[in-house]
Scaffold this active site. Sequence first.
Site, short mmCIF file in Angstrom:
data_model
loop_
_atom_site.label_atom_id
_atom_site.label_comp_id
_atom_site.label_asym_id
_atom_site.label_seq_id
_atom_site.Cartn_x
_atom_site.Cartn_y
_atom_site.Cartn_z
N ARG A 69 -0.95 -37.72 -23.27
CA ARG A 69 -0.59 -38.78 -22.38
C ARG A 69 0.59 -38.31 -22.14
O ARG A 69 1.54 -38.16 -22.52
CB ARG A 69 -0.19 -39.95 -23.05
CG ARG A 69 -2.09 -40.87 -23.23
CD ARG A 69 -1.50 -42.33 -24.33
NE ARG A 69 -0.97 -42.42 -24.93
CZ ARG A 69 -0.22 -42.32 -25.42
NH1 ARG A 69 0.87 -42.49 -24.36
NH2 ARG A 69 0.75 -42.89 -27.17
N TYR A 197 -6.45 -35.28 -18.27
CA TYR A 197 -6.68 -35.74 -20.19
C TYR A 197 -6.49 -37.09 -20.45
O TYR A 197 -6.60 -38.13 -19.09
CB TYR A 197 -5.32 -34.89 -20.33
CG TYR A 197 -4.60 -36.35 -22.24
CD1 TYR A 197 -5.91 -35.01 -23.04
CD2 TYR A 197 -4.24 -36.94 -22.07
CE1 TYR A 197 -5.98 -35.80 -23.72
CE2 TYR A 197 -3.92 -37.60 -23.74
CZ TYR A 197 -5.02 -37.02 -24.48
OH TYR A 197 -5.24 -37.51 -25.41
N LYS A 206 -6.33 -46.66 -22.80
CA LYS A 206 -4.47 -47.33 -22.73
C LYS A 206 -4.34 -48.22 -20.84
O LYS A 206 -3.71 -49.47 -21.18
CB LYS A 206 -3.43 -46.25 -22.99
CG LYS A 206 -4.56 -45.85 -23.94
CD LYS A 206 -4.13 -46.76 -25.15
CE LYS A 206 -4.01 -45.32 -26.77
NZ LYS A 206 -3.88 -46.24 -27.28
N HIS A 226 -2.61 -52.95 -29.60
CA HIS A 226 -3.14 -51.84 -30.33
C HIS A 226 -3.79 -51.78 -31.40
O HIS A 226 -2.62 -51.59 -32.37
CB HIS A 226 -1.45 -50.68 -29.57
CG HIS A 226 -2.22 -49.31 -30.25
ND1 HIS A 226 -0.61 -48.35 -30.36
CD2 HIS A 226 -2.96 -48.59 -29.94
CE1 HIS A 226 -1.07 -47.12 -30.14
NE2 HIS A 226 -2.89 -47.63 -30.29
N SER A 248 0.52 -44.41 -32.48
CA SER A 248 -0.47 -43.27 -32.67
C SER A 248 0.08 -42.45 -33.91
O SER A 248 0.94 -42.16 -34.46
CB SER A 248 0.51 -42.81 -31.04
OG SER A 248 -0.34 -43.36 -30.83
N CYS A 250 -0.92 -42.64 -37.20
CA CYS A 250 -0.27 -42.91 -39.12
C CYS A 250 -1.71 -43.36 -38.70
O CYS A 250 -1.92 -44.10 -39.89
CB CYS A 250 0.51 -44.53 -38.52
SG CYS A 250 2.32 -43.43 -38.13
N ASP A 277 -9.40 -48.66 -32.51
CA ASP A 277 -7.77 -48.04 -31.37
C ASP A 277 -8.11 -49.80 -30.62
O ASP A 277 -5.85 -49.67 -30.70
CB ASP A 277 -7.80 -47.07 -30.32
CG ASP A 277 -6.26 -46.68 -29.85
OD1 ASP A 277 -6.17 -46.69 -30.42
OD2 ASP A 277 -6.51 -46.61 -28.61
N ARG A 371 -9.29 -34.03 -29.12
CA ARG A 371 -10.22 -34.70 -29.11
C ARG A 371 -11.61 -35.25 -28.99
O ARG A 371 -12.14 -33.63 -28.63
CB ARG A 371 -10.11 -35.80 -28.15
CG ARG A 371 -8.03 -35.90 -27.83
CD ARG A 371 -7.64 -37.06 -28.39
NE ARG A 371 -6.58 -37.59 -28.83
CZ ARG A 371 -5.63 -38.91 -29.21
NH1 ARG A 371 -7.08 -39.87 -29.16
NH2 ARG A 371 -4.34 -38.82 -28.78
C1 OXD Z 1 -3.00 -43.20 -28.80
C2 OXD Z 1 -3.84 -42.82 -28.90
O1 OXD Z 1 -2.51 -42.39 -28.23
O2 OXD Z 1 -5.09 -43.66 -29.23
O3 OXD Z 1 -2.82 -44.38 -29.76
O4 OXD Z 1 -4.96 -42.09 -28.00
MN MN Z 2 -3.82 -45.59 -29.55
#
Ligand code: OXD
Ligand code: MN
Length: 588
Positions: A69, A197, A206, A226, A248, A250, A277, A371
């Site tokens: 991102r 991406y 998102k 989130h 993100s 964690c 998520d 991913r």
């Molecule tokens: C993030 C994701 O970056 O879920 O939070 O991809």
């Molecule tokens: Mn996320």
Amino acid sequence: MTNNKSVLKWLDEMQALLTPDKVVWIDGSKEQVEALRAEACETGEMIKLNQEKLPECYLHRTAVNDVARVEGRTFICSKKEEDAGPTNNWMDPEKAYKMLFDIARGSYKGRTMYIIPYSMGPVGSPLAQIGLEITDSIYVVLNMDIMTRTGKAVLDTLGDSEDWIKGLHARCDIDEEKRYICHFPEDNYIISVNSGYGGNVLLGKKCFALRIASYLGKQNEWMAEHMLILGIEDPSGNVTYVSAAFPSACGKTNLAMLIPPEGYTSKGYKVWTVGDDIAWMRKGEDGKLYAINPENGFFGVAPGTNAKSNPNALASTMQGTIFTNVVHNLDDNTVWWEGLDKNPPENAVDWVGEPWNGKTSDKKGAHPNSRFTAPAKNCPCISSEFDSTKGVPISAIIFGGRRAQTTPLVYQSRDWNNGVFVGSIMASETTAAATGAVGVVRRDPMAMLPFCGYHMGDYFKHWIDMGEVLGENAPKIFNVNWFRLDDEGNFLWPGFGDNFRVLEWIVKRCNGEADANETAIGYVPAAEDINLEGLDMDIDVLKSILEVDNEKWLKEAEGIEEFYEKFGDRLPQELRDQLSSLKERLSK
Ligand code: OXD
Ligand code: MN
């Protein structure tokens, strides 16, 4: 596929702008998906993997300049700059539309325009929302097919309604200098150009489910967060649902799919995954807060995912999955990434597409942000409520971050507003504290810093208001920190499945079955109230990570004060009051 006038009008405009050679509606059928997979393999956009070991699985490599991102190129284009707030990039909507349409103009020439009608949330759920994404990328179509509910049924549900989100994605030349991810919350519009991406181009995720949806939720008494959602089943079959927000990287996916320690599973405790998520939450008819996961799959980080860290995630990737930027093992036509096992392939291709030998190369084979896009239905612990249109009632909201010191293993907020304060001060340390030194603290309120579609001060106020809406039915709010370190930089808490021991205390607190000690920051369990059975851990170590050090917290309060200054007069008075009473309690 539809007679919806607002849809057809927009599509006409888009076709005139983008000038595709061909237009294809995505109908959600298996046959169409199969045909698109075959086409993508023919052009080299995707590689078909070993169909015995990984049925219906494919590999894709993005451009090397397009792997994550891009927060610096992500914009909220509200009419007034102040409405985007100090934590977002802003662009004037008129200027943004012009610039983006100029970039995208004619860019579908020689390409196909795919139209993806999709639902975020189970089709027809009162908590779901509908979007249309147009794209010139088969990779995007196939990912959206996993991550959302797509096809004709979505359009049938939409009917004549104008209540849907426009999403334009154009790959253009994948030019970093002209890459923009723009959101127009006041127009229900998302435009993404020059990227291929995931997080930038799967516009349901998102962009819609957090940035646009957070804005919609603010207007209509609901919340787009989130957060993972999980259910904790006790031996009598009772399931308690909690949602949890972590920045993100964690461990949200790991917590969402946690397997409790043996001492619990043998008694009949289970964890069920609803989402990993994103959570959309709204007050239900009985007054409780109900949550759905608007997504239909997992877009998880591959490196570090293995049979020990997250067997359920790994199992989810065994069928119908798209892998992005991982290692291609040429010996058996499968995939590999760092942290999968200790046996990297020797005859392989790395994420950049170059020959790679895992035994001799000093470079990483998979990109750190590589991913998997896996269907949620593959997950062995997927909740039976996953497709529920009503959602699941949330008893507790958990915040957390990665803190070497200061923040205890777990604490409960004093009440809702204090819980909003706890969420607003969420933080993680950016540097690994390998030598025991404390890293640089990055505040990430509610883990929403990169994802809130409007002024964060107003977002905090919305949280305060939701407390009023929910009244005594409001979930209890907690904070956890799995990442406390000793002076040598070793983790003091085992984490992973053992986090269930903390979840157990949280559930007991929700049911009024556990005690707690009042501290200046909130309610903390006595060490004896966390079950250590079957765990080789000294109770004194547990005590040390449950301790609240008022001196350290006074320093923390200074950092919070500085952070709060950003929001100026749009910081709710309630949070200012929370900070002053915290300081008072700490100095007592
Ligand atoms: C993030 C994701 O970056 O879920 O939070 O991809
Ligand atoms: Mn996320």
